[in-house]
Write a protein that holds these residues in place. Structure first.
Motif, PDB file in Angstrom:
ATOM      1  N   PRO A  45      17.369  12.668  24.773  1.00 35.94           N
ATOM      2  CA  PRO A  45      18.483  11.752  24.138  1.00 35.94           C
ATOM      3  C   PRO A  45      18.925  10.767  24.909  1.00 35.94           C
ATOM      4  N   SER A  46      19.224  10.911  26.334  1.00 34.05           N
ATOM      5  CA  SER A  46      19.928   9.961  27.292  1.00 34.05           C
ATOM      6  C   SER A  46      19.112  10.076  28.519  1.00 34.05           C
ATOM      7  N   ASP A  47      19.389   9.505  29.724  1.00 33.03           N
ATOM      8  CA  ASP A  47      19.103   9.361  30.761  1.00 33.03           C
ATOM      9  C   ASP A  47      19.319  10.742  31.662  1.00 33.03           C
ATOM     10  N   THR A  48      20.433  11.469  31.191  1.00 37.26           N
ATOM     11  CA  THR A  48      20.830  12.720  32.026  1.00 37.26           C
ATOM     12  C   THR A  48      20.497  13.769  31.195  1.00 37.26           C
ATOM     13  N   THR A  49      20.079  13.848  29.954  1.00 35.05           N
ATOM     14  CA  THR A  49      19.772  15.088  29.333  1.00 35.05           C
ATOM     15  C   THR A  49      18.256  15.183  28.706  1.00 35.05           C
ATOM     16  N   LEU A  50      17.900  16.367  28.365  1.00 37.51           N
ATOM     17  CA  LEU A  50      16.633  16.625  27.726  1.00 37.51           C
ATOM     18  C   LEU A  50      16.786  17.896  27.147  1.00 37.51           C
ATOM     19  N   PHE A  51      15.803  17.985  26.143  1.00 35.01           N
ATOM     20  CA  PHE A  51      15.474  19.375  25.188  1.00 35.01           C
ATOM     21  C   PHE A  51      14.232  19.568  25.042  1.00 35.01           C
ATOM     22  N   LYS A  52      13.861  20.812  25.317  1.00 35.42           N
ATOM     23  CA  LYS A  52      12.447  21.166  25.157  1.00 35.42           C
ATOM     24  C   LYS A  52      12.358  22.479  24.288  1.00 35.42           C
ATOM     25  N   LEU A  53      11.386  22.069  23.355  1.00 36.01           N
ATOM     26  CA  LEU A  53      10.945  23.024  22.377  1.00 36.01           C
ATOM     27  C   LEU A  53       9.673  23.478  22.802  1.00 36.01           C
ATOM     28  N   PHE A  54       9.383  24.884  22.706  1.00 38.03           N
ATOM     29  CA  PHE A  54       8.153  25.255  23.179  1.00 38.03           C
ATOM     30  C   PHE A  54       7.881  26.647  22.397  1.00 38.03           C
ATOM     31  N   ALA A  55       6.502  26.863  22.552  1.00 38.50           N
ATOM     32  CA  ALA A  55       5.989  28.190  21.946  1.00 38.50           C
ATOM     33  C   ALA A  55       4.512  28.336  22.884  1.00 38.50           C
ATOM     34  N   ALA A  56       4.609  29.829  23.150  1.00 38.69           N
ATOM     35  CA  ALA A  56       3.445  30.307  24.024  1.00 38.69           C
ATOM     36  C   ALA A  56       2.765  31.497  23.625  1.00 38.69           C
ATOM     37  N   SER A  57       1.762  31.856  23.946  1.00 38.74           N
ATOM     38  CA  SER A  57       1.075  33.162  23.404  1.00 38.74           C
ATOM     39  C   SER A  57       1.558  34.228  24.546  1.00 38.74           C
ATOM     40  N   GLY A  58       1.208  35.475  24.127  1.00 35.18           N
ATOM     41  CA  GLY A  58       1.628  36.856  24.677  1.00 35.18           C
ATOM     42  C   GLY A  58       0.456  36.809  26.180  1.00 35.18           C
ATOM     43  N   GLN A  59       0.871  37.866  26.805  1.00 35.71           N
ATOM     44  CA  GLN A  59       0.152  38.135  27.917  1.00 35.71           C
ATOM     45  C   GLN A  59      -1.385  37.869  27.698  1.00 35.71           C
ATOM     46  N   ASP A  60      -1.903  38.478  26.641  1.00 38.32           N
ATOM     47  CA  ASP A  60      -3.335  38.364  26.297  1.00 38.32           C
ATOM     48  C   ASP A  60      -3.451  37.156  25.301  1.00 38.32           C
ATOM     49  N   PRO A  61      -3.823  35.854  25.602  1.00 38.21           N
ATOM     50  CA  PRO A  61      -3.821  34.938  24.584  1.00 38.21           C
ATOM     51  C   PRO A  61      -5.189  35.002  23.470  1.00 38.21           C
ATOM     52  N   THR A  62      -5.992  35.882  23.966  1.00 38.46           N
ATOM     53  CA  THR A  62      -6.978  36.184  22.943  1.00 38.46           C
ATOM     54  C   THR A  62      -6.959  37.080  21.772  1.00 38.46           C
ATOM     55  N   GLN A  63      -5.693  37.598  22.007  1.00 41.26           N
ATOM     56  CA  GLN A  63      -5.195  38.574  20.628  1.00 41.26           C
ATOM     57  C   GLN A  63      -4.838  37.682  19.501  1.00 41.26           C
ATOM     58  N   THR A  64      -5.213  37.995  18.557  1.00 41.80           N
ATOM     59  CA  THR A  64      -4.817  37.206  17.244  1.00 41.80           C
ATOM     60  C   THR A  64      -3.819  37.723  16.522  1.00 41.80           C
ATOM     61  N   ASP A  65      -3.276  38.868  17.066  1.00 47.11           N
ATOM     62  CA  ASP A  65      -2.064  39.558  16.142  1.00 47.11           C
ATOM     63  C   ASP A  65      -0.807  39.026  16.442  1.00 47.11           C
ATOM     64  N   GLY A  66      -0.683  38.082  17.234  1.00 45.27           N
ATOM     65  CA  GLY A  66       0.453  37.549  17.735  1.00 45.27           C
ATOM     66  C   GLY A  66       1.459  38.420  18.586  1.00 45.27           C
ATOM     67  N   SER A  67       0.858  39.611  19.100  1.00 45.09           N
ATOM     68  CA  SER A  67       1.557  40.363  19.938  1.00 45.09           C
ATOM     69  C   SER A  67       2.295  39.537  21.109  1.00 45.09           C
ATOM     70  N   GLY A  68       3.252  39.892  21.524  1.00 44.31           N
ATOM     71  CA  GLY A  68       4.056  39.289  22.697  1.00 44.31           C
ATOM     72  C   GLY A  68       4.312  37.451  22.392  1.00 44.31           C
ATOM     73  N   ALA A  69       3.925  37.155  21.462  1.00 44.65           N
ATOM     74  CA  ALA A  69       3.959  35.650  21.263  1.00 44.65           C
ATOM     75  C   ALA A  69       5.618  35.152  21.612  1.00 44.65           C
ATOM     76  N   MET A  70       5.918  34.076  21.644  1.00 39.61           N
ATOM     77  CA  MET A  70       7.248  33.776  21.728  1.00 39.61           C
ATOM     78  C   MET A  70       7.356  32.086  21.574  1.00 39.61           C
ATOM     79  N   ALA A  71       8.519  31.897  21.240  1.00 43.53           N
ATOM     80  CA  ALA A  71       9.130  30.555  20.835  1.00 43.53           C
ATOM     81  C   ALA A  71      10.612  30.205  21.432  1.00 43.53           C
ATOM     82  N   GLY A  72      10.938  29.212  21.893  1.00 44.02           N
ATOM     83  CA  GLY A  72      12.237  28.969  22.299  1.00 44.02           C
ATOM     84  C   GLY A  72      12.496  27.520  22.569  1.00 44.02           C
ATOM     85  N   ILE A  73      13.812  27.425  23.157  1.00 45.81           N
ATOM     86  CA  ILE A  73      14.512  26.009  23.387  1.00 45.81           C
ATOM     87  C   ILE A  73      15.229  26.229  24.562  1.00 45.81           C
TER      88      ILE A  73
END
Length: 297
Positions: A45-73
């Motif tokens: 938004p400015s030279d001194t601020t930033l925002f980060k939106l993110f999402a990541a898989s759980g410990q085992d990214p090969t799992q397709t059930d979403g176990s441990g997946a996360m999202a945040g800001i």
């Protein structure tokens, strides 16, 4: 950004609780950070601020059930003498859990004559709040807290760093025996070679398992191309420690040689008490020596 990413958080050095996706290990500070499979979108938004939106898989990214997946800001504000970062993460239930977990982080750095850092992460474990149990013990609020505070300063050719960590989510209370980390069905852990020991699967066993730790280092710049560092990681609960000496030399630009020697000590080594977490019996090492060559193109 999307793919195998490094999504870092926090301003601490030896200890950085908010960097929960890949926390640094002061026993191996030069280890290459492990990435996570995810996506991140950064707004400025400015030279001194930033925002980060993110999402990541759980410990085992090969799992397709979403176990441990996360999202945040996360959000950051930088002014001439200080920086602050706030963080919130929602994590889906991991394997064996029924409810999601919430993580809230705060990291602050003030850079004056002495640089001061504060870094804290609080985790609300969904199942623990509902059942009032945390693994094999009763839940209490400090079990969700990890916090570190430290300072570093330079004096001529010397740089000093001192940092304390409170590890509320460690598997052991200060008075607990190391035997509680191991599967009792294998017998006395002290009589079993390290490679054949089995850690308990019903406890959050990690690199650091107790509550209170201290890290200190002193770097001496011998000349423009050579640096000598003396450091130590200390477990304040059981008196074990890992002192280290490292020398780094850059014979020419882009080419660096480094040799590091570490010793693993505890009260048992000196015949003054029980084995400690950082001592040779638990770690399986008395000394280690690392030689490293770094080349930049």
């Amino acid at each position: 950004e999307t793919g195998l990413l490094r999504i870092p958080f926090g301003f601490g050095q030896a200890f950085r609780p908010t960097d929960f996706l890949n926390p640094p290990n002061p026993l191996n500070p030069d280890a290459r950070p492990r990435g996570v499979l995810g996506t991140a979108y950064t707004l400025y938004p400015s030279d001194t601020t930033l925002f980060k939106l993110f999402a990541a898989s759980g410990q085992d990214p090969t799992q397709t059930d979403g176990s441990g997946a996360m999202a945040g800001i996360s959000g950051e504000l930088h002014v001439p003498s200080s920086s602050v970062q706030v963080l919130y993460v929602l994590q889906a239930p991991r394997k064996g859990e029924q409810r999601p977990n919430h993580r809230m982080g705060l990291s602050y750095k003030w850079d004056g004559g002495v640089a001061i850092t504060l870094d804290a992460l609080y985790t609300l474990w969904g199942d623990s709040l509902a059942t009032n149990r945390w693994y094999d013990r009763s839940w209490h609020p400090l079990l969700g807290l990890q916090a570190a505070g430290g300072l570093d300063a330079s004096f001529g050719d010397f740089i000093v760093l001192l940092q304390y960590l409170y590890n509320g989510g460690g598997a052991l209370e200060p008075k607990d025996s190391l035997a509680e980390l191991y599967d009792p069905s294998r017998g006395d852990w002290q009589a079993v070679p390290p490679a054949r020991r089995a850690l308990r699967s019903d406890l959050p066993v990690g690199e650091l398992n107790r509550r209170n730790y201290l890290f200190g280092s002193l770097l001496y710049k011998m000349d423009d191309y050579t640096r000598l560092t003396l450091s130590s990681t200390i477990n304040l609960d059981d008196g074990s420690l890992v002192p280290a000496a490292s020398i780094e030399h850059e014979p020419y630009q882009g080419f660096t040689l480094q040799i590091t020697l570490r010793a693993f000590l505890d009260p048992d080594v000196w015949g003054m008490g029980s084995p400690g977490e950082l001592g040779p019996l638990h770690t399986g090492k008395r000394l280690d020596c690392t030689a490293k060559v770094r080349i930049r193109f």
